[in-house]
Design an enzyme around this catalytic site. Structure first.
Site, mmCIF file in Angstrom:
data_model
loop_
_atom_site.group_PDB
_atom_site.id
_atom_site.type_symbol
_atom_site.label_atom_id
_atom_site.label_comp_id
_atom_site.label_asym_id
_atom_site.label_seq_id
_atom_site.Cartn_x
_atom_site.Cartn_y
_atom_site.Cartn_z
ATOM 1 N N GLU A 1 7.409 -5.967 2.758
ATOM 2 C CA GLU A 1 8.240 -4.785 2.803
ATOM 3 C C GLU A 1 9.432 -4.924 1.856
ATOM 4 O O GLU A 1 9.824 -3.973 1.178
ATOM 5 C CB GLU A 1 8.719 -4.545 4.248
ATOM 6 C CG GLU A 1 9.052 -3.095 4.520
ATOM 7 C CD GLU A 1 8.975 -2.757 6.012
ATOM 8 O OE1 GLU A 1 7.898 -2.937 6.607
ATOM 9 O OE2 GLU A 1 9.985 -2.333 6.580
ATOM 10 N N GLU B 1 8.245 -4.393 -1.593
ATOM 11 C CA GLU B 1 8.022 -2.966 -1.826
ATOM 12 C C GLU B 1 9.361 -2.260 -2.042
ATOM 13 O O GLU B 1 9.497 -1.402 -2.921
ATOM 14 C CB GLU B 1 7.302 -2.341 -0.619
ATOM 15 C CG GLU B 1 6.973 -0.863 -0.834
ATOM 16 C CD GLU B 1 6.422 -0.183 0.426
ATOM 17 O OE1 GLU B 1 6.186 -0.868 1.424
ATOM 18 O OE2 GLU B 1 6.247 1.050 0.362
ATOM 19 N N CYS C 1 6.916 -0.507 11.188
ATOM 20 C CA CYS C 1 6.451 -1.371 12.283
ATOM 21 C C CYS C 1 6.151 -0.604 13.554
ATOM 22 O O CYS C 1 5.357 -1.024 14.370
ATOM 23 C CB CYS C 1 7.513 -2.404 12.621
ATOM 24 S SG CYS C 1 8.069 -3.269 11.185
ATOM 25 N N SER D 1 6.983 2.890 4.483
ATOM 26 C CA SER D 1 6.519 1.681 3.797
ATOM 27 C C SER D 1 5.005 1.571 3.954
ATOM 28 O O SER D 1 4.448 1.874 5.010
ATOM 29 C CB SER D 1 7.202 0.469 4.424
ATOM 30 O OG SER D 1 6.440 -0.681 4.147
ATOM 31 N N LYS E 1 1.307 0.679 20.818
ATOM 32 C CA LYS E 1 0.476 -0.275 20.083
ATOM 33 C C LYS E 1 -0.998 -0.118 20.458
ATOM 34 O O LYS E 1 -1.880 -0.418 19.665
ATOM 35 C CB LYS E 1 0.952 -1.705 20.352
ATOM 36 C CG LYS E 1 2.263 -2.065 19.666
ATOM 37 C CD LYS E 1 2.076 -2.360 18.185
ATOM 38 C CE LYS E 1 3.415 -2.511 17.471
ATOM 39 N NZ LYS E 1 3.273 -2.540 16.006
ATOM 40 N N GLU F 1 -2.068 2.452 18.207
ATOM 41 C CA GLU F 1 -2.120 1.946 16.833
ATOM 42 C C GLU F 1 -3.387 1.127 16.609
ATOM 43 O O GLU F 1 -4.097 1.303 15.610
ATOM 44 C CB GLU F 1 -0.882 1.085 16.526
ATOM 45 C CG GLU F 1 -0.855 0.599 15.071
ATOM 46 C CD GLU F 1 0.310 -0.364 14.774
ATOM 47 O OE1 GLU F 1 0.703 -1.128 15.672
ATOM 48 O OE2 GLU F 1 0.808 -0.335 13.637
ATOM 49 N N GLU G 1 -7.576 3.664 10.572
ATOM 50 C CA GLU G 1 -7.152 2.838 9.435
ATOM 51 C C GLU G 1 -7.323 1.356 9.721
ATOM 52 O O GLU G 1 -7.434 0.544 8.796
ATOM 53 C CB GLU G 1 -5.666 3.085 9.110
ATOM 54 C CG GLU G 1 -5.333 4.460 8.560
ATOM 55 C CD GLU G 1 -4.993 5.455 9.659
ATOM 56 O OE1 GLU G 1 -5.376 5.221 10.821
ATOM 57 O OE2 GLU G 1 -4.371 6.480 9.340
ATOM 58 N N CYS H 1 12.259 -2.826 20.376
ATOM 59 C CA CYS H 1 11.065 -3.166 21.161
ATOM 60 C C CYS H 1 11.392 -3.851 22.480
ATOM 61 O O CYS H 1 10.588 -3.818 23.405
ATOM 62 C CB CYS H 1 10.145 -4.057 20.339
ATOM 63 S SG CYS H 1 9.828 -3.366 18.714
#
Lengths: 565, 627, 165
Positions: free
Chosen positions: A279, A282, A299, A319, A358, A361, A366, A503
């Site tokens: 990151e 980037e 994240c 990102s 999560k 996710e 993907e 988190c």
């Protein structure tokens, strides 16, 4: 803020800035019962359990009463006790009381208070209307039959997350809590943050429970169960076993997981170091290319989902780095392909996360290859606590064991990924050329940490002024986006975490108030301090693997695009 | 936009001119255009009478205007509610004060030819009581014993005519408050008058206004609660329909006192006519320059909006009402902060009901001293009541505070219908309690009522005769409240649901003594633990009927037989002198309760009869009657 | 009127209140005045334009009794369930019609939007019991069979009209 003395049950109690009489009563050592009162949310005053009686015999809810010098209240008069019992009885009469098989049993406030107040009989007939259970979401289940309409979920969804997925529907005795048009959660813009489940006082909203799948995998000899543990889990998992919030119980937790039959235990901080390096690189590239800005951190899956639903034009600003969990999983799959082929076992990868989103996710297209997700199963802190309880393991009394190598090691920077501001700080640590201790201290106090909702900081990088923002709570993120839209704000990098405090306050964590979240954050900060190295780029395994990986592979394993073609 | 900017001088000149015109009015035809009379067809009567007059060459006019032929013309007015709804549609001829009742369109011709043209009185259209007919409204006991202050204009003036309101000293009080009084002075005058809120608990208005006045300067609101939702109450509706400017004027004065520049009137959804009339009134006041910016050049501005309710009784509660104006669910919130500090949009807010505001111009114009001279020491002024139920004269009345129930029911109301005995009166709607024989001579004021566990509430009076089952009455009110509970707090949401279940069981003779105990226990919790007034008062009808009519509960629970529910004295019988024995009633009776030989008089078995009326509507000879 | 036209009109209504959030109730009242009910699409559009959650809009709409969230059919059929009709077996008529119209759960309107089936406490026509009304026209002494026959006639009539057009 008001200061003075009140009388509570004949006892003189000082107050100093408490926002209501309820807080003063609790300070005086009396555990006032409540359902709808949640100190992080607005006062609702509907459950009427916290009623007190004043000197004139008038009853009112202490959650809405201002402390006043000379005020005198009784908290447990005959009438109050009777009313509380009646209220509990009325709630039970409209509640699906299948407590013995309810997942919330033992943690349910209604059950606890009904027991505490000695409600042994419900004198009303069961005339409940049955509602369908909504298990459509990857993240949470809703069972309206257990809802007592305290409204905590409605307020957390609206006031903290600004999402307003759940709201009251209808009125009076027909009132329910539901999404618009009584749709299923999967048909709404729910991002799966799970805060509704975290605040739910009964079993009406629960984390999508996948314990069964975990046991199946653990007991399947053909499967190699490999676990990764997120930073925020280690400072919360002990709470259920008498370990204070914020104490890092990772080493005991590793022992516990091995005891229940997990084959290999790794640490998500290893993935986080990959994330920081990728990151930060980037970000440097964007600085060189002049944008697009702001760059958003990636994240938090609920945040990504939020942009997809509500503001897709900003997807290009996210990102391209995968989250630490997904980076870890991609690398694991890559590294273990040969191992699987060699011993004929398949690697079953479980991620233990503080987060309900999560689960969603891990299930994204993907992150699936040949229809198989890189992470086979996400368990929340709460689920793993339930599993440990089931085995009878006393976490506090276990021996210490470190995570396995090579994927069990990470920098201090990766430890603070679990706190709001942590991701941004890790990236900054990477970006600043000064690698001294002093520089670290300066970064620590530049304003990214702390309890604020929207935190700002500036950084001088090669003579360029870099503007950073850190935000937690989607409601705050929405405000920030609006300011950016209107040209009132500009930032180069924005870290967004959906949950309050980051988190550590995730929807999959044990129920917590602001104080507990702070303790967990402090715990992560201590872990950072005691880490052998503080910066992601000092992780030798990560740096070596990155070097060997090559650009194409790195792109495939570590990056993702959420922009729909 | 006003043609010329309104000044104090211009307003006074207008008033003088209007007064002259009004004084010159020789003949007026007043047709009641309240909701009740309109439903009875009063607007058609208005059109018919007016057209007939015009056809016959009589000059007519519909408003106080110079160009309308001065004093010679017949002034036609659609007035607000006369209050005597029982007798509607009503038509009145002034200045003779002749009041015609139950008027039909067919009567128009006769009214024009005989009364309007020749001045004769048509006896059959007059109100009669005990064989005596009354030509003039002022002589009718129903009106004679009232003291109509806030309702004064209702029934006599054209609600849509601002000029007439001004001619009758309208906006004099506002003018006085604007030019001659300070904000503090207004609050003091209202406080001195002893005016208490007409909507519920009777909070002293002056204190409320003064609290808002003392809040830090800034945005403040003046809100009028027109969400009158009690079954059997229509006082506020009548004022909104019949005298809308009195509300606007009262709110303007409140705004001056509190330092507000914006107001809202929240009107119940079921009152479309009130919305129309208020809207017209606001438009006209704005056009003239009585509402808007920099009123009469003083720098005082006031803008007034109307919000329509969408069907929720609970919005009569202050914080629910403001939530509803803000476009939210009408759910009450916990207090503090109170509305005076944190009301509409979180700003200090004066919130009163319609009748309260309508009293304000009178107090400012005539002085607090005068107002105090009416009513009792602690409850000054008058109170409007909606008198309904088993009483001879149902309708809208206004009496001084402290008038006894006996005077209201027996003198004004004309006693109990069909010569029955009085049993009880439910006061204050579903939130109130019942008063019995022993309370008939108690003065009706805030404090006396409170002492017996009842409230004036918005002022509904439902009279019940000896045949009424009080358990069923309690059940009816509970079903109303339960249906209107917002659902927020547990005691009200869950409690009223259970109360209704238990009451229904008892009414159906399926209740037990345990149920009675449960009712009492539950009532205590709901009354003491509920969040807002709706819940706190929800059980009042049950509590008071349990107190005064416990024997009726016992009849349902122990005897499983209520003399009022099961053996109602009203029964259908066949008059043998009229019955020809055709058998149609027998064939149509769903209960097979009728028997008889063909061509012989039939009989109804009262045990089986459910009084559906099938026999009655099928009988070709009109032989079936109630007894 | 097509869906697009309706939504365009809804947009106009919201705009006429300057997209003010607090006008939500007034906006929904206006929409209902024109279309007799609040459609899902209309409420979603309102939420979108006002910038509030759609759950909030739905929540407010379901709080107030005057808002209807269901489209009514072309014919509104009411079966009397008053005492007299009940004892003369009005319930089987209601049940029969529900089955005929294929209504399940809380559904009140047939899927072809032709009929809305409701009950009514008492129509005061007990002498003709059991009765039902179709768009306020009273039909006396019904049986489940005759009720269905009546609806079939109406449907046939509509079909014929449709064919002509």
């Amino acid at each position: 803020m008001a200061k003075g003395f009140m009388t509570i049950d004949g006892q003189r109690v000082a107050f100093d800035g408490e926002k209501n009489v309820l807080a003063v009563i609790r300070k005086a050592g009396i555990e006032m019962p409540t359902f709808c009162y949640h100190s992080d949310l607005s006062t609702y005053g509907a459950c009427r359990m916290c009623l007190v009686e004043d000197e004139r015999g008038k009853l009112d809810s202490s959650c809405s009463m201002e402390p006043r010098d000379g005020l005198s209240v009784k908290t447990n008069s005959m009438r109050l006790l009777k009313h509380r019992r009646t209220i509990l009885e009325l709630m039970l009469a409209s509640h699906d009381c299948d407590c013995t098989v309810c997942p919330k049993s033992g943690k349910c406030r209604l059950q606890e208070l009904a027991q505490q107040f000695g409600v042994r009989r419900v004198r009303f007939k069961d005339t409940r209307e049955r509602h369908e259970i909504d298990d459509s979401s990857d993240c949470v289940w809703r069972d309206p039959n257990k809802c007592i309409l305290c409204g905590d979920c409605v307020r957390v969804c609206e006031e903290i997350q600004g999402m307003n997925i759940l709201d009251f529907v209808g009125r009076g005795a027909q009132m329910t809590v539901a999404p618009a048009f009584e749709r299923k959660l999967s048909e709404t813009h729910c991002v799966g943050c799970g805060q509704c489940a975290a605040v739910c006082t009964t079993g009406a909203i629960l984390v999508n429970n996948q314990i069964g799948k975990a046991w199946d995998a653990i007991h399947d000899p053909s499967k190699r169960v490999v676990v990764q543990i997120a930073p925020a889990v280690r400072v919360a998992v002990g709470e259920a076993f008498g370990i204070p919030a914020g104490e890092n119980s990772l080493d005991k937790f590793v022992t516990a997981l091995k005891l229940i039959g997990v084959d290999e235990v790794y640490d998500t901080i290893f993935g986080a170091d990959f994330t920081t390096v990728s990151e930060a690189e980037e970000f440097k590239q964007r600085l060189a290319n002049g944008g697009p800005f702001p760059m958003f951190t990636s994240c938090c899956p609920a945040w990504v989902k939020y942009l997809e639903f509500e503001n897709p034009k900003y997807l290009k600003n996210i990102s391209t780095c995968k989250s630490p969990m997904q980076m870890f999983a991609a690398i694991l799959r890559d590294q273990y392909a040969a191992k699987d082929a060699a011993d004929g076992r398949t690697t079953f990868h479980i991620a233990i996360m503080p987060c309900t989103a999560k689960k969603m996710e891990a299930n994204r297209d993907e992150f699936k290859h040949d229809g198989r997700p890189d992470v086979d199963l996400v368990l929340t802190t709460r689920e793993i606590i339930d599993m440990l309880r089931e085995t009878g393991i006393k976490l506090g009394e276990l021996e210490l064991e470190s995570p396995d190598l090579p994927f069990g090691m990470g920098s201090g920077a990766s430890m603070i990924y679990g706190s709001s501001g942590g991701v941004a700080e890790s990236v900054v640590r990477y970006c600043v050329p000064d690698k001294s201790k002093n520089a670290l201290r300066e970064i620590e106090f530049m304003g990214l940490r702390g309890d604020g909702c929207i935190k700002e900081a500036t950084l001088n990088l090669d003579g360029q002024e870099i503007r950073l923002a850190v935000v937690n709570g989607l409601g705050n993120a929405r405000k920030l986006l609006r300011d950016i839209d209107e040209g009132k704000a500009f930032y180069h990098l924005i870290e967004v975490m959906t949950c309050q405090g980051g988190c550590v306050g995730g929807g999959g964590q044990p129920q917590s108030l602001r104080v507990t979240k702070q303790e967990r954050r402090d715990g992560l900060a201590r872990a950072d301090h005691s880490a052998p190295f503080k910066r992601a780029e000092r992780n030798p395994v990560v740096m070596q693997m990155l070097e060997e990986m090559g650009e194409e592979k790195a792109h495939r394993l570590l990056h993702v695009s959420y922009i729909k073609e | 936009m006003p043609k010329r900017k309104l000044t104090r001088e211009r307003l006074n000149a207008m008033r003088l001119e209007a007064k002259t015109l009004l004084a010159a009015n020789t003949r007026e035809v007043l047709v009641c255009a309240g909701t009740g009379c309109i439903a009875g067809g009063s607007l058609n009567i208005y059109d018919a009478v007016k057209k007939l007059c015009e056809d016959k060459g009589l000059k007519t006019r519909v408003s106080l205007k110079q160009e309308d032929n001065g004093g010679n013309a017949l002034h036609f007015k659609k007035t607000g509610c006369h209050g005597f709804c029982e007798m509607g549609p009503l038509l009145q001829i002034e200045p003779d004060g002749i009041l015609y009742t139950h008027v039909k369109v067919e009567d128009a011709e006769e009214i024009v030819e005989r009364t309007i043209m020749k001045g004769e009185v048509i006896d059959r259209l007059l109100y009669t009581l005990d064989g005596k007919s009354y030509a003039k409204d002022s002589e009718i006991p129903f009106y004679k014993l009232q003291k109509r202050l806030v309702l004064e204009n209702c029934g006599y003036t054209d609600a849509e005519d601002l000029t007439e309101y001004i001619a009758r000293d309208g906006y004099v009080a506002f003018e006085k408050a604007l030019f001659e009084m300070t904000d503090e002075g207004i609050c003091k005058e209202i406080l001195d008058s002893g005016l208490r809120g007409r909507g519920g608990a009777g909070f002293p208005m002056g204190r409320k206004w003064d609290s808002v006045r003392k809040q830090p300067k800034g945005k403040k609101y003046v809100v009028c609660n027109g969400d009158e939702g009690d079954p059997g109450a229509f006082m506020d509706r009548s004022i909104m329909e019949g005298n809308p400017h009195s509300i606007i004027e009262g709110m303007l004065i409140a705004a001056l006192a509190a330092g507000s520049d914006e107001g809202y009137i929240y009107v119940r959804a079921e009152y479309p006519l009130a919305v129309d009339r208020l809207r017209t009134a606001i438009d006209k006041a704005e056009k003239l320059g009585l509402l808007g910016d920099n009123i009469m050049g003083t720098g005082f501005s006031f803008h007034l909006h109307i919000n329509r309710g969408a069907g929720a009784f609970v919005c009569g509660e202050g914080s629910a009402l403001t939530a509803s104006i803000e476009g939210k669910r009408g759910m009450p919130r916990v207090k503090p902060p109170r509305t005076v500090e944190h009301g509409l949009w979180g700003q200090p807010t004066v919130l009163n009901n319609v009748e309260t505001y309508a009293n304000v111009p009178l107090i400012i114009r005539k002085g607090s001293e005068w107002f105090r001279s009416i009513g009792t020491e602690k409850s000054s002024g008058t109170k409007a009541f909606a008198l309904t139920g088993n009483v001879v004269n149902t309708g809208l009345i206004e009496v001084p505070m402290g008038t006894t129930l006996r005077e209201i029911i027996f003198d004004i109301g004309g006693g109990i219908k069909d010569g029955k005995k009085f049993k009880a009166v439910q006061i204050g709607g579903p939130a109130g309690g019942c008063l019995t024989e022993e309370h008939l001579d108690m003065p009706l004021d805030f404090d006396s009522l409170k002492s017996v566990g009842a409230i004036i509430g918005s002022g509904g009076l439902v009279v019940m005769d000896e045949d009424t089952c009080m358990v069923e009455t309690a059940r009816f009110f509970m079903s109303f409240t339960q249906n209107e509970s917002c659902g927020k707090c547990v005691p009200c949401r869950e409690g009223t649901k259970r109360m209704l279940e238990i009451l229904t069981r008892i009414v159906n003779n399926e209740g037990t003594m345990d149920d009675l105990a449960l009712l009492e226990s539950l009532s205590a919790t709901i009354s003491e633990a509920s969040l807002c007034g709706l819940g706190q008062a929800a059980c009042n009808p049950v509590i008071s009927t349990l107190k005064y009519f416990r024997d009726e509960y016992l009849a349902h629970v122990v005897d499983k037989h209520c003399p009022h529910c099961n053996g109602r004295k009203v029964q259908l019988v066949i008059d043998p002198s009229l019955c020809r024995g055709c058998g149609k009633c027998r064939k149509n009776c769903p209960m097979e309760a009728i028997s008889g030989e063909i061509r012989q008089p039939h009989t109804i078995d009262t045990e089986k009869c459910i009084k559906c009326g099938a026999c009655w509507s099928n009988c070709p000879f009109g032989a079936i009657r109630e007894e | 009127m097509g869906k697009q036209d309706v939504l365009k009109r809804v947009e106009e209504i919201v705009d006429s209140y300057g997209c003010r959030r607090e006008a939500l109730i007034a906006i929904m009242q206006d929409i209902q005045n024109e279309y007799k009910y609040l459609s899902t699409e209309a409420l979603e559009l309102v939420a979108n334009k006002l910038g509030v959650g759609v759950a909030k809009v739905y929540s407010v709409a379901t709080f107030y009794e005057n808002f209807s969230l269901e489209a009514k059919g072309k014919y509104i059929v009411k079966v009397c369930c008053g005492t007299a009709c009940h004892v003369r077996k009005s319930q089987p008529i209601y049940d029969g019609l529900r089955e005929y119209l294929g209504l399940t759960g809380k559904q009140k309107t047939s899927s072809d939007a032709m009929f809305t089936l409701e009950t009514v406490a008492c129509l005061g026509a007990c002498g003709l019991s059991p009765v039902m009304t179709v768009n306020d026209e009273v039909h006396p002494k019904m049986t489940p069979e005759s009720a269905i026959e009546l609806l079939e006639e109406l449907r046939a009539k509509e079909g014929a009209n449709h064919a002509e057009a």
